[in-house]
Design a protein around this motif. Structure first.
Motif, PDB file in Angstrom:
ATOM      1  N   HIS A  53     -20.339  93.711  81.156  1.00  0.00           N
ATOM      2  CA  HIS A  53     -20.313  95.167  81.279  1.00  0.00           C
ATOM      3  C   HIS A  53     -20.958  95.833  80.063  1.00  0.00           C
ATOM      4  O   HIS A  53     -20.853  97.042  79.883  1.00  0.00           O
ATOM      5  CB  HIS A  53     -18.875  95.662  81.466  1.00  0.00           C
ATOM      6  N   THR A  54     -21.639  95.030  79.241  1.00  0.00           N
ATOM      7  CA  THR A  54     -22.291  95.549  78.037  1.00  0.00           C
ATOM      8  C   THR A  54     -23.283  96.658  78.373  1.00  0.00           C
ATOM      9  O   THR A  54     -23.385  97.648  77.644  1.00  0.00           O
ATOM     10  CB  THR A  54     -23.005  94.408  77.292  1.00  0.00           C
ATOM     11  N   ALA A  55     -24.021  96.502  79.463  1.00  0.00           N
ATOM     12  CA  ALA A  55     -25.001  97.523  79.853  1.00  0.00           C
ATOM     13  C   ALA A  55     -24.338  98.882  80.072  1.00  0.00           C
ATOM     14  O   ALA A  55     -24.929  99.916  79.784  1.00  0.00           O
ATOM     15  CB  ALA A  55     -25.746  97.080  81.108  1.00  0.00           C
ATOM     16  N   ASP A  56     -23.110  98.882  80.574  1.00  0.00           N
ATOM     17  CA  ASP A  56     -22.400 100.142  80.827  1.00  0.00           C
ATOM     18  C   ASP A  56     -21.601 100.629  79.624  1.00  0.00           C
ATOM     19  O   ASP A  56     -21.442 101.820  79.425  1.00  0.00           O
ATOM     20  CB  ASP A  56     -21.440  99.989  82.017  1.00  0.00           C
ATOM     21  N   THR A  57     -21.070  99.709  78.822  1.00  0.00           N
ATOM     22  CA  THR A  57     -20.187 100.112  77.731  1.00  0.00           C
ATOM     23  C   THR A  57     -20.906 100.348  76.405  1.00  0.00           C
ATOM     24  O   THR A  57     -20.433 101.136  75.591  1.00  0.00           O
ATOM     25  CB  THR A  57     -19.089  99.061  77.502  1.00  0.00           C
ATOM     26  N   VAL A  58     -22.064  99.708  76.196  1.00  0.00           N
ATOM     27  CA  VAL A  58     -22.765  99.834  74.917  1.00  0.00           C
ATOM     28  C   VAL A  58     -24.147 100.472  75.064  1.00  0.00           C
ATOM     29  O   VAL A  58     -24.552 101.271  74.238  1.00  0.00           O
ATOM     30  CB  VAL A  58     -22.911  98.448  74.238  1.00  0.00           C
ATOM     31  N   TYR A  59     -24.865 100.115  76.129  1.00  0.00           N
ATOM     32  CA  TYR A  59     -26.263 100.496  76.247  1.00  0.00           C
ATOM     33  C   TYR A  59     -26.544 101.621  77.242  1.00  0.00           C
ATOM     34  O   TYR A  59     -27.680 101.857  77.600  1.00  0.00           O
ATOM     35  CB  TYR A  59     -27.107  99.268  76.614  1.00  0.00           C
ATOM     36  N   ASP A  60     -25.548 102.329  77.697  1.00  0.00           N
ATOM     37  CA  ASP A  60     -25.742 103.467  78.580  1.00  0.00           C
ATOM     38  C   ASP A  60     -25.638 104.716  77.718  1.00  0.00           C
ATOM     39  O   ASP A  60     -24.551 105.076  77.264  1.00  0.00           O
ATOM     40  CB  ASP A  60     -24.684 103.477  79.693  1.00  0.00           C
ATOM     41  N   ARG A  61     -26.754 105.379  77.480  1.00  0.00           N
ATOM     42  CA  ARG A  61     -26.788 106.509  76.548  1.00  0.00           C
ATOM     43  C   ARG A  61     -27.021 107.844  77.259  1.00  0.00           C
ATOM     44  O   ARG A  61     -27.602 108.758  76.704  1.00  0.00           O
ATOM     45  CB  ARG A  61     -27.900 106.285  75.517  1.00  0.00           C
ATOM     46  N   ARG A  62     -26.548 107.952  78.497  1.00  0.00           N
ATOM     47  CA  ARG A  62     -26.787 109.187  79.248  1.00  0.00           C
ATOM     48  C   ARG A  62     -26.056 110.383  78.657  1.00  0.00           C
ATOM     49  O   ARG A  62     -26.400 111.516  78.951  1.00  0.00           O
ATOM     50  CB  ARG A  62     -26.372 109.013  80.710  1.00  0.00           C
ATOM     51  N   HIS A  63     -25.063 110.171  77.824  1.00  0.00           N
ATOM     52  CA  HIS A  63     -24.272 111.276  77.276  1.00  0.00           C
ATOM     53  C   HIS A  63     -25.101 112.275  76.485  1.00  0.00           C
ATOM     54  O   HIS A  63     -24.749 113.430  76.399  1.00  0.00           O
ATOM     55  CB  HIS A  63     -23.151 110.732  76.385  1.00  0.00           C
ATOM     56  N   SER A  96     -35.611 100.167  66.749  1.00  0.00           N
ATOM     57  CA  SER A  96     -36.285  99.495  67.864  1.00  0.00           C
ATOM     58  C   SER A  96     -35.272  99.050  68.913  1.00  0.00           C
ATOM     59  O   SER A  96     -35.613  98.911  70.082  1.00  0.00           O
ATOM     60  CB  SER A  96     -37.092  98.303  67.353  1.00  0.00           C
ATOM     61  N   HIS A  97     -34.030  98.866  68.511  1.00  0.00           N
ATOM     62  CA  HIS A  97     -33.002  98.474  69.472  1.00  0.00           C
ATOM     63  C   HIS A  97     -32.722  99.613  70.460  1.00  0.00           C
ATOM     64  O   HIS A  97     -32.266  99.379  71.570  1.00  0.00           O
ATOM     65  CB  HIS A  97     -31.724  98.060  68.742  1.00  0.00           C
ATOM     66  N   SER A  98     -33.058 100.828  70.052  1.00  0.00           N
ATOM     67  CA  SER A  98     -32.876 101.978  70.941  1.00  0.00           C
ATOM     68  C   SER A  98     -33.737 101.850  72.188  1.00  0.00           C
ATOM     69  O   SER A  98     -33.400 102.400  73.234  1.00  0.00           O
ATOM     70  CB  SER A  98     -33.248 103.275  70.216  1.00  0.00           C
ATOM     71  N   TRP A  99     -34.864 101.122  72.099  1.00  0.00           N
ATOM     72  CA  TRP A  99     -35.716 100.933  73.276  1.00  0.00           C
ATOM     73  C   TRP A  99     -34.962 100.171  74.353  1.00  0.00           C
ATOM     74  O   TRP A  99     -35.146 100.410  75.536  1.00  0.00           O
ATOM     75  CB  TRP A  99     -36.987 100.191  72.901  1.00  0.00           C
ATOM     76  N   ARG A 100     -34.139  99.228  73.948  1.00  0.00           N
ATOM     77  CA  ARG A 100     -33.361  98.452  74.916  1.00  0.00           C
ATOM     78  C   ARG A 100     -32.358  99.366  75.629  1.00  0.00           C
ATOM     79  O   ARG A 100     -32.191  99.305  76.839  1.00  0.00           O
ATOM     80  CB  ARG A 100     -32.652  97.308  74.205  1.00  0.00           C
ATOM     81  N   ALA A 101     -31.710 100.208  74.856  1.00  0.00           N
ATOM     82  CA  ALA A 101     -30.748 101.144  75.442  1.00  0.00           C
ATOM     83  C   ALA A 101     -31.458 102.150  76.337  1.00  0.00           C
ATOM     84  O   ALA A 101     -30.956 102.513  77.399  1.00  0.00           O
ATOM     85  CB  ALA A 101     -29.981 101.868  74.339  1.00  0.00           C
ATOM     86  N   GLY A 102     -32.644 102.586  75.933  1.00  0.00           N
ATOM     87  CA  GLY A 102     -33.384 103.557  76.736  1.00  0.00           C
ATOM     88  C   GLY A 102     -33.746 103.018  78.106  1.00  0.00           C
ATOM     89  O   GLY A 102     -33.614 103.709  79.118  1.00  0.00           O
ATOM     90  N   LEU A 112     -40.159  94.442  64.189  1.00  0.00           N
ATOM     91  CA  LEU A 112     -40.426  95.554  65.100  1.00  0.00           C
ATOM     92  C   LEU A 112     -39.728  96.829  64.620  1.00  0.00           C
ATOM     93  O   LEU A 112     -40.315  97.912  64.637  1.00  0.00           O
ATOM     94  CB  LEU A 112     -39.960  95.186  66.511  1.00  0.00           C
ATOM     95  N   ASN A 113     -38.499  96.683  64.157  1.00  0.00           N
ATOM     96  CA  ASN A 113     -37.762  97.842  63.654  1.00  0.00           C
ATOM     97  C   ASN A 113     -38.448  98.417  62.413  1.00  0.00           C
ATOM     98  O   ASN A 113     -38.585  99.631  62.273  1.00  0.00           O
ATOM     99  CB  ASN A 113     -36.322  97.456  63.334  1.00  0.00           C
ATOM    100  N   GLU A 114     -38.898  97.538  61.524  1.00  0.00           N
ATOM    101  CA  GLU A 114     -39.590  98.002  60.317  1.00  0.00           C
ATOM    102  C   GLU A 114     -40.864  98.765  60.675  1.00  0.00           C
ATOM    103  O   GLU A 114     -41.169  99.795  60.082  1.00  0.00           O
ATOM    104  CB  GLU A 114     -39.921  96.815  59.416  1.00  0.00           C
ATOM    105  N   ARG A 115     -41.608  98.284  61.672  1.00  0.00           N
ATOM    106  CA  ARG A 115     -42.833  98.945  62.100  1.00  0.00           C
ATOM    107  C   ARG A 115     -42.522 100.321  62.702  1.00  0.00           C
ATOM    108  O   ARG A 115     -43.224 101.289  62.435  1.00  0.00           O
ATOM    109  CB  ARG A 115     -43.604  98.096  63.115  1.00  0.00           C
ATOM    110  N   LEU A 116     -41.486 100.399  63.523  1.00  0.00           N
ATOM    111  CA  LEU A 116     -41.107 101.677  64.124  1.00  0.00           C
ATOM    112  C   LEU A 116     -40.785 102.687  63.037  1.00  0.00           C
ATOM    113  O   LEU A 116     -41.259 103.823  63.071  1.00  0.00           O
ATOM    114  CB  LEU A 116     -39.909 101.513  65.058  1.00  0.00           C
ATOM    115  N   GLN A 117     -39.997 102.283  62.060  1.00  0.00           N
ATOM    116  CA  GLN A 117     -39.628 103.198  60.983  1.00  0.00           C
ATOM    117  C   GLN A 117     -40.845 103.615  60.159  1.00  0.00           C
ATOM    118  O   GLN A 117     -40.987 104.775  59.790  1.00  0.00           O
ATOM    119  CB  GLN A 117     -38.558 102.562  60.094  1.00  0.00           C
TER     120      GLN A 117
END
Length: 152
Positions: free
Chosen positions: A109-119, A77-83, A51-56
């Motif tokens: 707390h991974t969702a808040d510490t790694v995958y929260d990209r509101r910054h 493609s991992h950015s979709w999970r964070a989004g 999936l990542n190769e296809r996105l690129q």
């Protein structure tokens, strides 16, 4: 949505749209389903990097050489999970529900510490140069964001 519906149509034509069939499937260069050995560990699912190769590849074809976030990180493609997690967090979805949606462990707390990209939200859109999203559609999204900000 147009592309998602088209992909679902392809899966239907190939007879690969059953309730137990994966949404993302590998295709041959001739557009047929890749055939795997029945005892394959992953079953019919693609290998993780596909999936990542296809996105690129699609980004490169669209003229986006290196998709980067506002902080300079490469979009994968991992950015979709964070989004998805970031969108849910912005709307106030509780951590327990986001953990379930993101398939993180209960109490994690991974969702808040790694995958929260509101910054960096709204500061730079790495997909602005992609034709499907660029142009008039991009302007409409930017206006909707401004209106949402003004209302809050």
């Amino acid at each position: 949505m147009r592309r998602a519906r088209a992909w679902l149509g392809v899966l239907h034509q190939l007879g690969a749209d059953g309730p137990g069939d994966p949404l993302f499937r590998a295709l041959t260069v001739k557009g047929q389903l890749v055939k795997y050995k029945p005892d394959r560990k992953r079953g019919k699912r693609m290998r993780p990097g596909t999936l990542n190769e296809r996105l690129q590849l699609l980004a490169e074809r669209a003229g986006v050489r290196a998709c980067r976030t506002s902080t300079g990180k490469k979009v994968t493609s991992h950015s979709w999970r964070a989004g998805a997690n970031t969108d849910m967090a912005e709307k106030g979805v509780p951590l327990a529900e986001r953990n379930k949606a993101g398939r993180w462990a209960d109490g994690s707390h991974t969702a808040d510490t790694v995958y929260d990209r509101r910054h960096g939200v709204g500061t730079r859109d790495p997909l602005a140069a992609v034709p499907l999203y660029g142009g008039a559609a991009h302007v409409a999204v930017a206006q909707a964001r401004e209106q949402h900000t003004d209302e809050n």
